[in-house]
Design an enzyme around this catalytic site. Sequence first.
Site, PDB file in Angstrom:
ATOM      1  N   HIS A  20      -1.222  17.254 -27.353  1.00  0.00           N
ATOM      2  CA  HIS A  20      -1.447  15.855 -27.002  1.00  0.00           C
ATOM      3  C   HIS A  20      -2.768  15.287 -27.519  1.00  0.00           C
ATOM      4  CE1 HIS A  20       2.093  16.575 -24.652  1.00  0.00           C
ATOM      5  NE2 HIS A  20       2.105  15.357 -24.155  1.00  0.00           N
ATOM      6  N   GLU A  80      -5.362  17.404 -12.294  1.00  0.00           N
ATOM      7  CA  GLU A  80      -5.777  17.779 -13.644  1.00  0.00           C
ATOM      8  C   GLU A  80      -7.272  18.071 -13.754  1.00  0.00           C
ATOM      9  OE1 GLU A  80      -3.567  15.532 -16.618  1.00  0.00           O
ATOM     10  OE2 GLU A  80      -5.178  15.895 -18.035  1.00  0.00           O
ATOM     11  N   ARG A 123       0.811  -1.232   0.000  1.00  0.00           N
ATOM     12  CA  ARG A 123       0.000   0.000   0.000  1.00  0.00           C
ATOM     13  C   ARG A 123       0.835   1.268   0.000  1.00  0.00           C
ATOM     14  NH1 ARG A 123      -3.005  -3.084   3.579  1.00  0.00           N
ATOM     15  NH2 ARG A 123      -4.736  -4.101   2.510  1.00  0.00           N
ATOM     16  N   HIS A 151       7.286   9.390 -28.398  1.00  0.00           N
ATOM     17  CA  HIS A 151       6.225  10.263 -27.883  1.00  0.00           C
ATOM     18  C   HIS A 151       6.358  11.724 -28.342  1.00  0.00           C
ATOM     19  CE1 HIS A 151       3.172  11.806 -25.213  1.00  0.00           C
ATOM     20  NE2 HIS A 151       4.060  12.646 -24.685  1.00  0.00           N
ATOM     21  N   LYS A 154       6.529  23.088 -14.799  1.00  0.00           N
ATOM     22  CA  LYS A 154       5.699  21.934 -14.436  1.00  0.00           C
ATOM     23  C   LYS A 154       5.404  21.940 -12.938  1.00  0.00           C
ATOM     24  CE  LYS A 154       4.252  17.358 -15.065  1.00  0.00           C
ATOM     25  NZ  LYS A 154       4.232  16.143 -15.859  1.00  0.00           N
ATOM     26  N   HIS A 212      -1.635  12.009 -29.154  1.00  0.00           N
ATOM     27  CA  HIS A 212      -2.019  10.685 -28.659  1.00  0.00           C
ATOM     28  C   HIS A 212      -2.735   9.887 -29.736  1.00  0.00           C
ATOM     29  CE1 HIS A 212      -1.812  11.890 -24.152  1.00  0.00           C
ATOM     30  NE2 HIS A 212      -0.695  11.326 -24.555  1.00  0.00           N
ATOM     31  N   ASN A 261      -1.300  19.489 -21.796  1.00  0.00           N
ATOM     32  CA  ASN A 261      -1.712  18.603 -22.890  1.00  0.00           C
ATOM     33  C   ASN A 261      -1.674  19.284 -24.248  1.00  0.00           C
ATOM     34  OD1 ASN A 261      -2.141  16.535 -21.074  1.00  0.00           O
ATOM     35  ND2 ASN A 261      -4.264  17.146 -20.692  1.00  0.00           N
ATOM     36  N   ARG A 308      -3.989  22.236 -15.088  1.00  0.00           N
ATOM     37  CA  ARG A 308      -2.925  21.275 -15.474  1.00  0.00           C
ATOM     38  C   ARG A 308      -3.115  20.843 -16.931  1.00  0.00           C
ATOM     39  NH1 ARG A 308      -0.343  16.118 -12.051  1.00  0.00           N
ATOM     40  NH2 ARG A 308       0.954  15.379 -13.765  1.00  0.00           N
ATOM     41  N   LYS A 352       2.108  11.337 -11.572  1.00  0.00           N
ATOM     42  CA  LYS A 352       1.318  10.355 -12.327  1.00  0.00           C
ATOM     43  C   LYS A 352       2.148   9.093 -12.514  1.00  0.00           C
ATOM     44  CE  LYS A 352      -1.628  13.264 -15.222  1.00  0.00           C
ATOM     45  NZ  LYS A 352      -1.957  13.574 -16.622  1.00  0.00           N
ATOM     46  N   GLU A 371       8.901  18.436 -26.091  1.00  0.00           N
ATOM     47  CA  GLU A 371       8.198  18.804 -24.844  1.00  0.00           C
ATOM     48  C   GLU A 371       8.743  20.128 -24.292  1.00  0.00           C
ATOM     49  OE1 GLU A 371       5.550  17.302 -23.503  1.00  0.00           O
ATOM     50  OE2 GLU A 371       5.555  15.223 -24.215  1.00  0.00           O
TER      51      GLU A 371
HETATM   52  N1  LIG Z   1       3.939  10.039 -15.706  1.00  0.00           N
HETATM   53  C1  LIG Z   1       3.858  11.069 -16.516  1.00  0.00           C
HETATM   54  O1  LIG Z   1       3.456  12.172 -16.117  1.00  0.00           O
HETATM   55  C2  LIG Z   1       4.303  10.921 -17.932  1.00  0.00           C
HETATM   56  C3  LIG Z   1       4.450  12.051 -18.747  1.00  0.00           C
HETATM   57  C4  LIG Z   1       4.921  11.892 -20.048  1.00  0.00           C
HETATM   58  C5  LIG Z   1       5.220  10.605 -20.518  1.00  0.00           C
HETATM   59  N2  LIG Z   1       5.041   9.528 -19.708  1.00  0.00           N
HETATM   60  C6  LIG Z   1       5.381   8.164 -20.175  1.00  0.00           C
HETATM   61  O2  LIG Z   1       6.776   8.119 -20.415  1.00  0.00           O
HETATM   62  C7  LIG Z   1       7.054   7.115 -21.385  1.00  0.00           C
HETATM   63  C8  LIG Z   1       8.074   7.652 -22.356  1.00  0.00           C
HETATM   64  O3  LIG Z   1       9.229   7.987 -21.643  1.00  0.00           O
HETATM   65  P1  LIG Z   1      10.598   8.402 -22.355  1.00  0.00           P
HETATM   66  O4  LIG Z   1      10.335   9.314 -23.466  1.00  0.00           O
HETATM   67  O5  LIG Z   1      11.494   8.818 -21.264  1.00  0.00           O
HETATM   68  O6  LIG Z   1      11.081   7.066 -23.049  1.00  0.00           O
HETATM   69  P2  LIG Z   1      11.564   5.645 -22.529  1.00  0.00           P
HETATM   70  O7  LIG Z   1      11.418   5.459 -21.083  1.00  0.00           O
HETATM   71  O8  LIG Z   1      10.883   4.674 -23.442  1.00  0.00           O
HETATM   72  O9  LIG Z   1      13.122   5.682 -22.879  1.00  0.00           O
HETATM   73  C9  LIG Z   1      13.537   5.807 -24.211  1.00  0.00           C
HETATM   74  C10 LIG Z   1      14.720   4.904 -24.511  1.00  0.00           C
HETATM   75  O10 LIG Z   1      15.919   5.494 -24.016  1.00  0.00           O
HETATM   76  C11 LIG Z   1      16.650   4.542 -23.242  1.00  0.00           C
HETATM   77  N3  LIG Z   1      17.369   5.334 -22.234  1.00  0.00           N
HETATM   78  C12 LIG Z   1      16.860   5.947 -21.147  1.00  0.00           C
HETATM   79  N4  LIG Z   1      17.801   6.679 -20.541  1.00  0.00           N
HETATM   80  C13 LIG Z   1      18.932   6.532 -21.253  1.00  0.00           C
HETATM   81  C14 LIG Z   1      20.250   7.065 -21.136  1.00  0.00           C
HETATM   82  N5  LIG Z   1      20.566   7.946 -20.183  1.00  0.00           N
HETATM   83  N6  LIG Z   1      21.165   6.694 -22.054  1.00  0.00           N
HETATM   84  C15 LIG Z   1      20.837   5.841 -23.055  1.00  0.00           C
HETATM   85  N7  LIG Z   1      19.617   5.317 -23.229  1.00  0.00           N
HETATM   86  C16 LIG Z   1      18.675   5.662 -22.337  1.00  0.00           C
HETATM   87  C17 LIG Z   1      15.604   3.605 -22.717  1.00  0.00           C
HETATM   88  O11 LIG Z   1      16.161   2.360 -22.389  1.00  0.00           O
HETATM   89  C18 LIG Z   1      14.642   3.525 -23.900  1.00  0.00           C
HETATM   90  O12 LIG Z   1      15.107   2.607 -24.847  1.00  0.00           O
HETATM   91  C19 LIG Z   1       5.725   6.739 -22.005  1.00  0.00           C
HETATM   92  O13 LIG Z   1       5.328   5.475 -21.509  1.00  0.00           O
HETATM   93  C20 LIG Z   1       4.765   7.808 -21.499  1.00  0.00           C
HETATM   94  O14 LIG Z   1       3.441   7.352 -21.343  1.00  0.00           O
HETATM   95  C21 LIG Z   1       4.593   9.655 -18.442  1.00  0.00           C
HETATM   96 ZN   LIG Z   2       3.900  14.379 -23.471  1.00  0.00          ZN
END
Ligand SMILES: NC(=O)c1ccc[n+]([C@@H]2O[C@H](COP(=O)([O-])OP(=O)(O)OC[C@H]3O[C@@H](n4cnc5c(N)ncnc54)[C@H](O)[C@@H]3O)[C@@H](O)[C@H]2O)c1
Ligand SMILES: [Zn+2]
Length: 367
Positions: A247, A236, A120, A264, A226, A251, A244, A240, A142, A184
Site C-alpha cells: 500500500h 493500527e 452520535r 484499488h 483480518k 496509494h 498495508n 495491523r 474503519k 488483496e
Molecule cells: N474501510 C476499510 O478498511 C477499507 C479497506 C480497503 C478499501 N476501502 C475503500 O473501499 C473502496 C473500494 O471498494 P471496492 O473495491 O469494493 O469498490 P467499489 O465500492 O468502488 O465497487 C466497485 C464497483 O462494483 C460495483 N459493485 C459492487 N458490488 C457489485 C455486485 N455485487 N455486482 C455488480 N457490481 C457491483 C459498484 O457499484 C462499483 O461500481 C475505496 O474507497 C477504499 O478506500 C476501505
Molecule cells: Zn487495500
Amino acid sequence: MAKIQIRSSVGRYEVHCGEGMLARGGSLVVGLGESTGTFVLSSPRVWKWCGRRISDTFRGKQVRGVILFDDREANKRLATVEKIQRTLVRAGADRRCVLIAVGGGVVGDVAGFVAASYLRGVRLVHVPTTLLAQVDSSLGGKTGVDLPEGKNLVGAFYPPQVVIADSSLLETLPHRELRSGLYEVVKYGVIADRELFAYVQRHMPSLLRRDPKALSWVIERCIRIKARVVTKDEHEDGPRQILNFGHTLGHALETATGYKRFVHGEAIGWGMLAATMLGAATGRIDEREAARIIRLIASVGPLPSIAAIKASDLARIVAGDKKALRGKARWVLPVKIGKVVWGEEVPWKLAARAFGELLGILAKARE
Ligand SMILES: NC(=O)c1ccc[n+]([C@@H]2O[C@H](COP(=O)([O-])OP(=O)(O)OC[C@H]3O[C@@H](n4cnc5c(N)ncnc54)[C@H](O)[C@@H]3O)[C@@H](O)[C@H]2O)c1
Ligand SMILES: [Zn+2]
C-alpha cells in the site's frame, strides 16, 4: 459457512460468511434486538443486481426505507454523508434504528461513517458485495470519506454489529473488480498464510472463473486473518500495519493518477511487486520466494501501465502520506511467504530503482 468473531474496543461482532449466507440475514438482524426499523443504504448500481435478493431477505424485518446513492469514489465525501443523514431525519430514523450497508467499499465506508455520526451513532450491519469489501473493507471498523486534499482523511473507527459476507453476491461483479479483490487475497497469503498462498497459486483459474467452492474457501481464510489482526491491534498502532503490504507505493500510484487509472487492487498489485523487489534487494527475502510472489501477482491478470509515471512524483507523494513518519516512508516488506516485517525504512534510491525495474520484472514473470 462459518462464523468468525472480531473483538473491538466497543464489543465483539460476528462475521458470517459462506455461499448463500444472505438467506440468514433476516434472522441475524432480528437477533440484534429491538429496533425502531431498518434502513438499507446502497447504490443504484449495486441495487440493480442485488436489490431483489436483499429485499427478499429483509422482507417483514421492519425495513422502513432504501436509500440509494452514487457509489463512485468521487462521491465518497461529506456532502453525500449529509444528504443521507438528512434523508434519515426526514424519514424519522431515531437512535434505535439499524442501518444496513449493501455494497462495495465505497458504500461501506460512507454508510459506516453515516452510522458512526448520525445521532452520535446508530447500529450498523455490513452486507459487502465486492470481493474486496468481503475480505477487507467491511472488517475492522474503519469508516470514512475523502477530502479534495486526499483520500480517507475524515472518518471514525466504528465497528458494525454484524457482517454478512455471501460469496454468491459476487456473481455479478465486473471481472476487473473481481481481480481487484484477488490482489488483496494474494496480500493475505504473503503477509500471514503460506497455505492460503499455495491454494491461490493452485486455484487461480478457478478463482478467476468464480468457482463458488474456491471463492468461499479463500474468502473465509482471508476474513480469519483480518479478524485476528484487527482484534490484536484495532487502531493500527502496531501489527495491523502488516495489512498495508503493497500500500505504500500502491496509494502513491493511485494519487499520482488521480484515482482514475487503477482500481484499488491493481495499484496494490504494483505496490506488492515493488515491496517484494525491495525485500529481495535488501536481503530480507530470498530470490526464489520473491519470484514466487511476483509470479502469483502476475497471474491475476493484466495491470494498467505505469510507464508514464515518474518516480520523483511518487517520492513526493510517499513522503507526504499520512502513514509516513517525519516525512520518511514506512514499508511492509516480505521476509518469506507468510511473513512480513513492518515499519521498515528504505533509502528512496532503492525504492526508485525497484520502481524502474517493475515493468521488466512483470513482463518476465509472464513469459
Ligand atoms: N474501510 C476499510 O478498511 C477499507 C479497506 C480497503 C478499501 N476501502 C475503500 O473501499 C473502496 C473500494 O471498494 P471496492 O473495491 O469494493 O469498490 P467499489 O465500492 O468502488 O465497487 C466497485 C464497483 O462494483 C460495483 N459493485 C459492487 N458490488 C457489485 C455486485 N455485487 N455486482 C455488480 N457490481 C457491483 C459498484 O457499484 C462499483 O461500481 C475505496 O474507497 C477504499 O478506500 C476501505
Ligand atoms: Zn487495500
